[in-house]
Scaffold this motif. Structure first.
Motif, short mmCIF file in Angstrom:
data_model
loop_
_atom_site.label_atom_id
_atom_site.label_comp_id
_atom_site.label_asym_id
_atom_site.label_seq_id
_atom_site.Cartn_x
_atom_site.Cartn_y
_atom_site.Cartn_z
N MET A 32 0.84 -1.19 0.00
CA MET A 32 0.00 0.00 0.00
C MET A 32 0.88 1.25 0.00
O MET A 32 1.88 1.31 0.71
CB MET A 32 -0.91 -0.01 1.24
N ARG A 33 0.52 2.23 -0.81
CA ARG A 33 1.24 3.50 -0.87
C ARG A 33 0.42 4.56 -0.14
O ARG A 33 -0.76 4.77 -0.47
CB ARG A 33 1.45 3.92 -2.32
N VAL A 34 1.03 5.20 0.86
CA VAL A 34 0.31 6.15 1.70
C VAL A 34 0.97 7.52 1.63
O VAL A 34 2.19 7.65 1.73
CB VAL A 34 0.25 5.67 3.16
N LEU A 35 0.14 8.54 1.48
CA LEU A 35 0.58 9.94 1.44
C LEU A 35 0.19 10.58 2.77
O LEU A 35 -0.98 10.52 3.15
CB LEU A 35 -0.09 10.64 0.26
N ILE A 36 1.16 11.18 3.48
CA ILE A 36 0.87 11.74 4.80
C ILE A 36 1.21 13.22 4.85
O ILE A 36 2.38 13.61 4.75
CB ILE A 36 1.65 11.01 5.92
N GLY A 37 0.19 14.06 5.01
CA GLY A 37 0.41 15.47 5.26
C GLY A 37 0.79 15.67 6.72
O GLY A 37 0.12 15.17 7.61
N GLY A 38 1.87 16.42 6.96
CA GLY A 38 2.33 16.58 8.33
C GLY A 38 3.03 15.34 8.86
O GLY A 38 3.08 15.10 10.06
N GLY A 39 3.59 14.56 7.96
CA GLY A 39 4.21 13.29 8.34
C GLY A 39 5.49 13.42 9.13
O GLY A 39 5.96 12.45 9.72
N SER A 40 6.07 14.64 9.19
CA SER A 40 7.31 14.81 9.94
C SER A 40 7.05 15.22 11.38
O SER A 40 7.99 15.38 12.16
CB SER A 40 8.19 15.86 9.26
N GLY A 41 5.78 15.37 11.77
CA GLY A 41 5.43 15.74 13.14
C GLY A 41 5.41 14.53 14.07
O GLY A 41 5.74 13.41 13.68
N HIS A 86 4.57 -1.04 4.01
CA HIS A 86 3.93 -0.07 3.13
C HIS A 86 4.91 1.03 2.73
O HIS A 86 5.89 1.30 3.42
CB HIS A 86 2.71 0.55 3.81
N GLU A 87 4.61 1.69 1.63
CA GLU A 87 5.44 2.79 1.12
C GLU A 87 4.83 4.11 1.57
O GLU A 87 3.63 4.33 1.40
CB GLU A 87 5.48 2.70 -0.40
N VAL A 88 5.63 4.99 2.16
CA VAL A 88 5.13 6.26 2.69
C VAL A 88 5.80 7.44 2.00
O VAL A 88 7.02 7.48 1.86
CB VAL A 88 5.37 6.36 4.22
N THR A 89 4.98 8.40 1.58
CA THR A 89 5.47 9.68 1.08
C THR A 89 4.91 10.77 1.98
O THR A 89 3.71 10.80 2.26
CB THR A 89 5.02 9.93 -0.37
#
Length: 304
Positions: free
Chosen positions: A1-10, A25-28
């Motif tokens: 699964m490819r997941v896009l995370i806004g605010g992922g560095s918090g 899973h793959e995270v961007t």
């Protein structure tokens, strides 16, 4: 699964990223700064949504940032950092030719009116009553997909309580005064304190990203989950338990008026008032909490 995370560095984003990558899973991450495994918000707006199976928004200025004075500029940042990013993501999803299967927004329990007696589940009706509840309304509304997009993308809203963990969140500011023996109840101490361990919040988000079962006949409405531990706790109980685990006294209560002076009255209510929030739908979904009670959560956090 490819997941896009806004605010992922918090704080929560880092925990969610670790969990998803551990599961293969793959995270961007969507960030203000470019880098490996990242895209910027500007790139998202100009180029559109990259291929992904799930999208999450965790972006937002910290409400309890101790370095910022409570003023109109700060309030504007609280709204824009949440609403603008959420709108950018929801519009990119709606415009995508291959939209994600799931779209998750993490908002907050400030939508529920503080009370010493009322109990709130995900089915509870609410209307804005102050600045932070108005923020929740506009924030969640910004995530809402048009009917055409909602037919193919599951919408989820997770209303999180105070997020507790080792490397950020509410505990980061609490631990020093407690270690120094200066910890104490806030205000009366009777106010409910809805909380969740960061590992459980990440777990609920990850579960929400799982492929949906959609009805073709009726566009689904957003699914709402309360991101709080199933154990109702007061500020007094939290204070005493943290002091007990740290083996530190908790004899210095902080009066409500001092909190209002230090934080601003609109912001101080987060700490001096609270809500009894029940994660009814979260439990019904089958999610099993790793840290359902305060003692287990605090022992993990402070390493006792």
């Amino acid at each position: 699964m490819r997941v896009l995370i806004g605010g992922g560095s918090g704080f929560v984003g880092r925990e969610l990223t670790r969990l998803l990558r551990d599961k293969g899973h793959e995270v961007t991450v969507i960030s203000r700064q470019p880098g490996p495994g990242r895209i910027t918000w500007g790139e998202l707006e100009s180029r559109g949504l990259p291929p992904c199976d799930g999208a999450v928004n965790l972006a937002g200025e910290n409400v309890l940032n101790p370095l910022r004075w409570w003023n109109e500029s700060y309030k504007k940042d609280l709204f824009s950092s949440r609403i603008d990013t959420t709108k950018t993501l929801s519009q990119a999803i709606a415009a995508s030719s291959s939209p994600p299967r799931s779209w998750v927004l993490v908002s907050g329990v400030a939508c529920y009116k503080p009370s010493l007696t009322a109990e709130y589940t995900e089915d509870s009706n609410w209307t804005p009553f102050d600045l932070l509840s108005q923020l929740c309304k506009e924030w969640e509304a910004a995530a809402f997909l048009p009917e055409s997009a909602a037919k193919t993308t599951k919408q989820v809203v997770i209303r999180a309580g105070a997020v507790l963990g080792q490397d950020g969140g509410a505990m980061k500011q609490m631990l020093l005064p407690f270690w120094l023996g200066l910890g104490g109840t806030l205000g009366s101490g009777r106010q409910p304190f809805p909380w969740i361990h960061v590992s459980d919040l990440a777990g609920i988000i990850a579960r929400s990203l799982e492929p949906p079962v959609l009805s073709e006949a009726t566009p689904p409405t957003p699914q709402v989950y309360n991101g709080v531990a199933p154990t109702i706790t007061t500020n007094y109980e939290f204070t005493k338990e943290l002091g007990r685990i740290l083996r530190r006294p908790t004899i210095f209560p902080v009066p409500k008026f001092i909190m209002s002076v230090l934080l601003g009255s609109e912001r101080a209510v987060i700490l001096t008032q609270g809500q009894k929030v029940i994660p009814m739908k979260t439990l019904e979904s089958g999610y099993q909490f790793k840290y359902p009670d305060l003692t287990s959560a605090l022992k993990q956090i402070v390493g006792s």
